[in-house]
Scaffold this active site. Structure first.
Site, PDB file in Angstrom:
ATOM      1  N   ASP A 154       5.821  -5.537 103.656  1.00 57.81           N
ATOM      2  CA  ASP A 154       6.203  -6.795 104.303  1.00 57.81           C
ATOM      3  C   ASP A 154       5.599  -6.764 105.706  1.00 57.81           C
ATOM      4  O   ASP A 154       5.957  -5.904 106.519  1.00 57.81           O
ATOM      5  CB  ASP A 154       7.734  -6.878 104.365  1.00 57.81           C
ATOM      6  CG  ASP A 154       8.241  -8.149 105.038  1.00 57.81           C
ATOM      7  OD1 ASP A 154       7.473  -8.789 105.793  1.00 57.81           O
ATOM      8  OD2 ASP A 154       9.414  -8.491 104.814  1.00 57.81           O
ATOM      9  N   ASN A 191      -3.586 -12.898 106.383  1.00 58.52           N
ATOM     10  CA  ASN A 191      -3.368 -14.082 105.555  1.00 58.52           C
ATOM     11  C   ASN A 191      -1.893 -14.422 105.364  1.00 58.52           C
ATOM     12  O   ASN A 191      -1.559 -15.573 105.077  1.00 58.52           O
ATOM     13  CB  ASN A 191      -4.037 -13.819 104.190  1.00 58.52           C
ATOM     14  CG  ASN A 191      -3.667 -14.844 103.139  1.00 58.52           C
ATOM     15  OD1 ASN A 191      -3.974 -16.034 103.289  1.00 58.52           O
ATOM     16  ND2 ASN A 191      -3.005 -14.401 102.066  1.00 58.52           N
ATOM     17  N   TYR A 216       6.886 -23.636 111.400  1.00 63.50           N
ATOM     18  CA  TYR A 216       5.567 -23.401 110.806  1.00 63.50           C
ATOM     19  C   TYR A 216       4.460 -23.837 111.763  1.00 63.50           C
ATOM     20  O   TYR A 216       3.526 -23.068 112.049  1.00 63.50           O
ATOM     21  CB  TYR A 216       5.465 -24.157 109.473  1.00 63.50           C
ATOM     22  CG  TYR A 216       4.201 -23.899 108.702  1.00 63.50           C
ATOM     23  CD1 TYR A 216       4.001 -22.694 108.035  1.00 63.50           C
ATOM     24  CD2 TYR A 216       3.193 -24.869 108.623  1.00 63.50           C
ATOM     25  CE1 TYR A 216       2.843 -22.452 107.320  1.00 63.50           C
ATOM     26  CE2 TYR A 216       2.035 -24.638 107.901  1.00 63.50           C
ATOM     27  CZ  TYR A 216       1.863 -23.431 107.252  1.00 63.50           C
ATOM     28  OH  TYR A 216       0.700 -23.192 106.542  1.00 63.50           O
TER      29      TYR A 216
HETATM   30  P1  NAD Z   1       1.682 -18.157  98.834  1.00 57.81           P
HETATM   31  O1  NAD Z   1       2.990 -18.822  99.165  1.00 57.81           O
HETATM   32  O2  NAD Z   1       1.010 -18.460  97.529  1.00 57.81           O
HETATM   33  O3  NAD Z   1       1.901 -16.584  99.014  1.00 57.81           O
HETATM   34  C1  NAD Z   1       0.843 -15.652  98.848  1.00 57.81           C
HETATM   35  C2  NAD Z   1       1.450 -14.280  98.839  1.00 57.81           C
HETATM   36  O4  NAD Z   1       2.086 -13.957 100.084  1.00 57.81           O
HETATM   37  C3  NAD Z   1       2.561 -14.091  97.782  1.00 57.81           C
HETATM   38  O5  NAD Z   1       2.123 -13.187  96.781  1.00 57.81           O
HETATM   39  C4  NAD Z   1       3.734 -13.563  98.577  1.00 57.81           C
HETATM   40  O6  NAD Z   1       4.512 -12.582  97.881  1.00 57.81           O
HETATM   41  C5  NAD Z   1       3.064 -12.984  99.815  1.00 57.81           C
HETATM   42  N1  NAD Z   1       3.941 -12.808 100.975  1.00 57.81           N
HETATM   43  C6  NAD Z   1       4.865 -13.664 101.441  1.00 57.81           C
HETATM   44  N2  NAD Z   1       5.499 -13.138 102.517  1.00 57.81           N
HETATM   45  C7  NAD Z   1       4.940 -11.926 102.745  1.00 57.81           C
HETATM   46  C8  NAD Z   1       5.176 -10.907 103.701  1.00 57.81           C
HETATM   47  N3  NAD Z   1       6.133 -11.030 104.624  1.00 57.81           N
HETATM   48  N4  NAD Z   1       4.419  -9.782 103.645  1.00 57.81           N
HETATM   49  C9  NAD Z   1       3.489  -9.622 102.691  1.00 57.81           C
HETATM   50  N5  NAD Z   1       3.226 -10.556 101.740  1.00 57.81           N
HETATM   51  C10 NAD Z   1       3.959 -11.696 101.766  1.00 57.81           C
HETATM   52  O7  NAD Z   1       0.705 -18.469 100.061  1.00 57.81           O
HETATM   53  P2  NAD Z   1      -0.757 -19.143 100.075  1.00 57.81           P
HETATM   54  O8  NAD Z   1      -0.631 -20.572  99.721  1.00 57.81           O
HETATM   55  O9  NAD Z   1      -1.703 -18.280  99.368  1.00 57.81           O
HETATM   56  O10 NAD Z   1      -1.032 -19.103 101.674  1.00 57.81           O
HETATM   57  C11 NAD Z   1      -1.727 -18.048 102.303  1.00 57.81           C
HETATM   58  C12 NAD Z   1      -1.877 -18.411 103.772  1.00 57.81           C
HETATM   59  O11 NAD Z   1      -2.521 -19.684 103.890  1.00 57.81           O
HETATM   60  C13 NAD Z   1      -0.560 -18.521 104.537  1.00 57.81           C
HETATM   61  O12 NAD Z   1      -0.701 -18.012 105.844  1.00 57.81           O
HETATM   62  C14 NAD Z   1      -0.316 -20.011 104.589  1.00 57.81           C
HETATM   63  O13 NAD Z   1       0.506 -20.418 105.681  1.00 57.81           O
HETATM   64  C15 NAD Z   1      -1.735 -20.522 104.730  1.00 57.81           C
HETATM   65  N6  NAD Z   1      -1.887 -21.921 104.316  1.00 57.81           N
HETATM   66  C16 NAD Z   1      -1.605 -22.291 103.030  1.00 57.81           C
HETATM   67  C17 NAD Z   1      -1.745 -23.627 102.676  1.00 57.81           C
HETATM   68  C18 NAD Z   1      -1.437 -24.095 101.271  1.00 57.81           C
HETATM   69  O14 NAD Z   1      -1.484 -25.303 101.037  1.00 57.81           O
HETATM   70  N7  NAD Z   1      -1.155 -23.196 100.318  1.00 57.81           N
HETATM   71  C19 NAD Z   1      -2.181 -24.561 103.627  1.00 57.81           C
HETATM   72  C20 NAD Z   1      -2.457 -24.147 104.921  1.00 57.81           C
HETATM   73  C21 NAD Z   1      -2.305 -22.814 105.260  1.00 57.81           C
END
Ligand code: NAD
Length: 256
Positions: A57, A84, A150
């Site tokens: 984490d 990420n 956020y």
């Molecule tokens: P997601 O919600 O699909 O999660 C990806 C992974 O992160 C999951 O496997 C989860 O278990 C892991 N995770 C969550 N908290 C964690 C922690 N504390 N330590 C380690 N792992 C952890 O996320 P995503 O959509 O792949 O987003 C990845 C990044 O992109 C994030 O920073 C998110 O804010 C950013 N983002 C996403 C979007 C979107 O639309 N999905 C848009 C803008 C920015």
């Protein structure tokens, strides 16, 4: 720049992180990942037995220390960090945001990137240079009603990236932020659902509202973000540092 880079991607068992990993592997890089979800990690390990995958984490500095010990054992050093990990956090008016939910969002999204960067930088310096990619969001460039924790965390990450770019440029380390727009998949469906409930309107109407914020009127694919990460960590990106690069179909507003 090494032809085969050693890359850590946090929170990469699924989602955008996983797409970036698959892009790096296809390019021939060596990759280590972490994730907090054991089941997702098990599925990832089955699909990619060649990739080191650590349960960690990022909001816990002790777990981040264990992660970097594993990275050093597995990769023998580091050329690239992709910070990420990030959660959506609560969807609520600011006066209704629970202090614990605020804290958790900041701990993962912002402090997690700091805990990883402070361990990665000495390794990347020892490698003679490299790069750091921080995943911010379109919400790091706009106000985003009902998503204060956020948006605040994602704006802070851009300040963090620009500051590191200045501190590390003379060491041959480039630092950039990627600002994804809404990426098609279960996470954005959850985000839209939470917003629809908060606004008391149907999911489909809220989904259309989201699409209408984008000039290209289309959600983003994970591979679009992975392509930007590949570019920034390649020789094509060799003169790019200190930037917040949107991959978002051109967000016009986040007034959703
Ligand atoms: P997601 O919600 O699909 O999660 C990806 C992974 O992160 C999951 O496997 C989860 O278990 C892991 N995770 C969550 N908290 C964690 C922690 N504390 N330590 C380690 N792992 C952890 O996320 P995503 O959509 O792949 O987003 C990845 C990044 O992109 C994030 O920073 C998110 O804010 C950013 N983002 C996403 C979007 C979107 O639309 N999905 C848009 C803008 C920015």
């Amino acid at each position: 720049m090494a032809t085969q880079q050693r890359i850590l991607v946090t929170a990469a068992a699924r989602g955008i992180g996983r797409a970036m990993v698959e892009g790096f592997l296809a390019r021939g890089d060596r990759v280590h990942i972490c994730d907090v979800d054991e089941a997702a990690l098990a599925e990832f390990r089955a699909a990619h037995p060649e990739v080191g995958a650590t349960l960690a984490d990022v909001s816990d500095p002790a777990q981040v220390d264990q992660l970097f010990d594993a990275v050093e054992r597995d990769l023998g050093g580091l050329d690239v960090l992709v910070a990420n990990a990030g959660i959506a956090g609560p969807t609520a008016a600011v006066e209704d945001v629970e202090i614990e939910a605020w804290q958790r969002t900041i701990d993962i999204n912002l402090s997690g990137a700091f805990y990883c960067a402070r361990r990665a930088v000495p390794l990347i310096k020892a490698a003679g240079g490299g790069s750091i990619v921080i995943i911010s969001s379109a919400a790091g460039l706009f106000g985003y009603p009902l998503r204060a924790p956020y948006a605040a965390s994602k704006w802070a990450l851009i300040g963090f990236a620009k500051t590191l770019a200045m501190e590390l440029g003379s060491f041959g380390i480039r630092v950039n932020a990627i600002c994804p727009g809404p990426v098609a998949g279960p996470r954005i469906d959850g985000v839209i659902d939470a917003k629809a409930r908060a606004r008391d309107i149907p999911f489909d109407e809220m989904r259309e509202t989201y699409l209408n914020t984008l000039s290209l009127h289309t959600f983003i694919d994970r591979e679009d973000i992975a392509n930007m990460a590949l570019f920034l960590t390649s020789s094509a990106g060799a003169k790019i540092s200190g930037q917040a690069l949107a991959v978002d179909g051109h967000t016009e507003t986040l007034r959703t």
